[in-house]
Write an enzyme that holds these catalytic residues in place. Structure first.
Site, PDB file in Angstrom:
ATOM      1  N   HIS A 127      -9.970  -5.402  -2.657  1.00 29.53           N
ATOM      2  CA  HIS A 127      -8.620  -5.549  -2.110  1.00 29.53           C
ATOM      3  C   HIS A 127      -8.702  -5.896  -0.634  1.00 29.53           C
ATOM      4  O   HIS A 127      -9.519  -5.342   0.089  1.00 29.53           O
ATOM      5  CB  HIS A 127      -7.769  -4.299  -2.326  1.00 29.53           C
ATOM      6  CG  HIS A 127      -8.437  -3.011  -1.960  1.00 29.53           C
ATOM      7  ND1 HIS A 127      -9.396  -2.418  -2.759  1.00 29.53           N
ATOM      8  CD2 HIS A 127      -8.298  -2.204  -0.889  1.00 29.53           C
ATOM      9  CE1 HIS A 127      -9.807  -1.299  -2.193  1.00 29.53           C
ATOM     10  NE2 HIS A 127      -9.170  -1.144  -1.045  1.00 29.53           N
ATOM     11  N   ASP A 130       0.857  -1.187   0.000  1.00 32.56           N
ATOM     12  CA  ASP A 130       0.000   0.000   0.000  1.00 32.56           C
ATOM     13  C   ASP A 130       0.898   1.244   0.000  1.00 32.56           C
ATOM     14  O   ASP A 130       1.871   1.319   0.746  1.00 32.56           O
ATOM     15  CB  ASP A 130      -0.901  -0.004   1.252  1.00 32.56           C
ATOM     16  CG  ASP A 130      -2.033   1.011   1.148  1.00 32.56           C
ATOM     17  OD1 ASP A 130      -3.196   0.592   1.181  1.00 32.56           O
ATOM     18  OD2 ASP A 130      -1.748   2.233   1.039  1.00 32.56           O
ATOM     19  N   ILE A 131       0.563   2.219  -0.834  1.00 39.86           N
ATOM     20  CA  ILE A 131       1.410   3.409  -0.996  1.00 39.86           C
ATOM     21  C   ILE A 131       1.300   4.366   0.199  1.00 39.86           C
ATOM     22  O   ILE A 131       2.170   5.212   0.393  1.00 39.86           O
ATOM     23  CB  ILE A 131       1.061   4.133  -2.327  1.00 39.86           C
ATOM     24  CG1 ILE A 131       2.239   4.953  -2.830  1.00 39.86           C
ATOM     25  CG2 ILE A 131      -0.200   4.962  -2.199  1.00 39.86           C
ATOM     26  CD1 ILE A 131       3.434   4.147  -3.236  1.00 39.86           C
ATOM     27  N   HIS A 146      -6.672  -5.607   2.736  1.00 38.21           N
ATOM     28  CA  HIS A 146      -5.526  -4.960   3.387  1.00 38.21           C
ATOM     29  C   HIS A 146      -4.905  -5.963   4.345  1.00 38.21           C
ATOM     30  O   HIS A 146      -5.603  -6.491   5.229  1.00 38.21           O
ATOM     31  CB  HIS A 146      -5.989  -3.768   4.237  1.00 38.21           C
ATOM     32  CG  HIS A 146      -6.534  -2.603   3.480  1.00 38.21           C
ATOM     33  ND1 HIS A 146      -5.785  -1.494   3.183  1.00 38.21           N
ATOM     34  CD2 HIS A 146      -7.772  -2.353   2.983  1.00 38.21           C
ATOM     35  CE1 HIS A 146      -6.543  -0.607   2.533  1.00 38.21           C
ATOM     36  NE2 HIS A 146      -7.757  -1.104   2.411  1.00 38.21           N
TER      37      HIS A 146
HETATM   38  P1  5GP Z   1      -9.871   1.552   0.541  1.00 34.09           P
HETATM   39  O1  5GP Z   1     -10.453   1.559  -0.863  1.00 34.09           O
HETATM   40  O2  5GP Z   1      -9.847   0.167   1.131  1.00 34.09           O
HETATM   41  O3  5GP Z   1     -10.517   2.555   1.424  1.00 34.09           O
HETATM   42  O4  5GP Z   1      -8.349   2.010   0.440  1.00 34.09           O
HETATM   43  C1  5GP Z   1      -7.598   1.925  -0.734  1.00 34.09           C
HETATM   44  C2  5GP Z   1      -6.135   1.762  -0.393  1.00 34.09           C
HETATM   45  O5  5GP Z   1      -5.400   1.774  -1.616  1.00 34.09           O
HETATM   46  C3  5GP Z   1      -5.553   2.878   0.488  1.00 34.09           C
HETATM   47  O6  5GP Z   1      -4.944   2.326   1.633  1.00 34.09           O
HETATM   48  C4  5GP Z   1      -4.542   3.578  -0.420  1.00 34.09           C
HETATM   49  O7  5GP Z   1      -3.389   4.022   0.251  1.00 34.09           O
HETATM   50  C5  5GP Z   1      -4.219   2.522  -1.448  1.00 34.09           C
HETATM   51  N1  5GP Z   1      -3.887   3.072  -2.754  1.00 34.09           N
HETATM   52  C6  5GP Z   1      -4.599   3.987  -3.451  1.00 34.09           C
HETATM   53  N2  5GP Z   1      -4.000   4.268  -4.635  1.00 34.09           N
HETATM   54  C7  5GP Z   1      -2.869   3.510  -4.652  1.00 34.09           C
HETATM   55  C8  5GP Z   1      -1.819   3.364  -5.618  1.00 34.09           C
HETATM   56  O8  5GP Z   1      -1.806   3.988  -6.678  1.00 34.09           O
HETATM   57  N3  5GP Z   1      -0.825   2.505  -5.311  1.00 34.09           N
HETATM   58  C9  5GP Z   1      -0.802   1.785  -4.145  1.00 34.09           C
HETATM   59  N4  5GP Z   1       0.222   0.950  -3.948  1.00 34.09           N
HETATM   60  N5  5GP Z   1      -1.792   1.899  -3.213  1.00 34.09           N
HETATM   61  C10 5GP Z   1      -2.800   2.754  -3.468  1.00 34.09           C
END
Ligand code: 5GP
Length: 130
Positions: A93, A29-30, A95
């Site tokens: 996804h 995660d970035i 985590h």
């Molecule tokens: P959620 O959709 O579960 O709320 O969170 C999405 C997750 O994807 C976040 O923790 C965010 O940091 C990660 N994320 C979003 N865009 C990118 C990206 O371009 N690259 C990576 N490696 N992680 C990402």
């Protein structure tokens, strides 16, 4: 339109890759909650985990468990949390978050890593993937 995660799978957007097979992909995660915070995704672009077919759901969980074991044996943590949210990116996804305190699971405390630190972390976890 492709999700940002589909673009990562295709190599159109860079990532710190952890593992890949025919159907699933894992990368750091970035914006991590903790060092080693990893996302496991199906290559098939589906928004919600409840919409996955049975085989993809169970395959994703097995793939995530395998990656989780590699994280546990690499990162100093009490356990690895498996969390599904999906409010930001509409591509399923899981985590995988190394936990030392409950705060690590809250998505409020973030850690900042350099490119070199991301690369070193990914390399160490990759080496433990079975
Ligand atoms: P959620 O959709 O579960 O709320 O969170 C999405 C997750 O994807 C976040 O923790 C965010 O940091 C990660 N994320 C979003 N865009 C990118 C990206 O371009 N690259 C990576 N490696 N992680 C990402």
């Amino acid at each position: 339109m492709s999700s940002i995660f589909s673009k990562i799978i295709k190599g159109e957007i860079p990532c710190y890759k952890i593992a890949e097979n025919d159907n699933f992909f894992a990368f750091l995660d970035i914006n991590p909650n903790a060092v080693g915070h990893t996302l496991c995704i199906p290559k098939e672009e589906v928004d919600k985990i409840t919409d996955l077919d049975d085989a993809t759901y169970t395959g994703l969980m097995a793939f995530s468990r395998n990656v989780g074991k590699a994280i546990e044996s690499t990162i100093d943590c009490k356990r690895v949390a498996f969390t599904v949210i999906g409010l930001e990116v509409p591509h399923v996804h899981v985590h995988l978050i190394p936990l030392n305190t409950m705060q690590d699971a809250t998505f409020l405390n973030k850690v900042s890593l350099t490119k070199e630190e991301f690369e070193a972390t990914a390399k160490k976890i990759r080496a433990k993937i079975e």
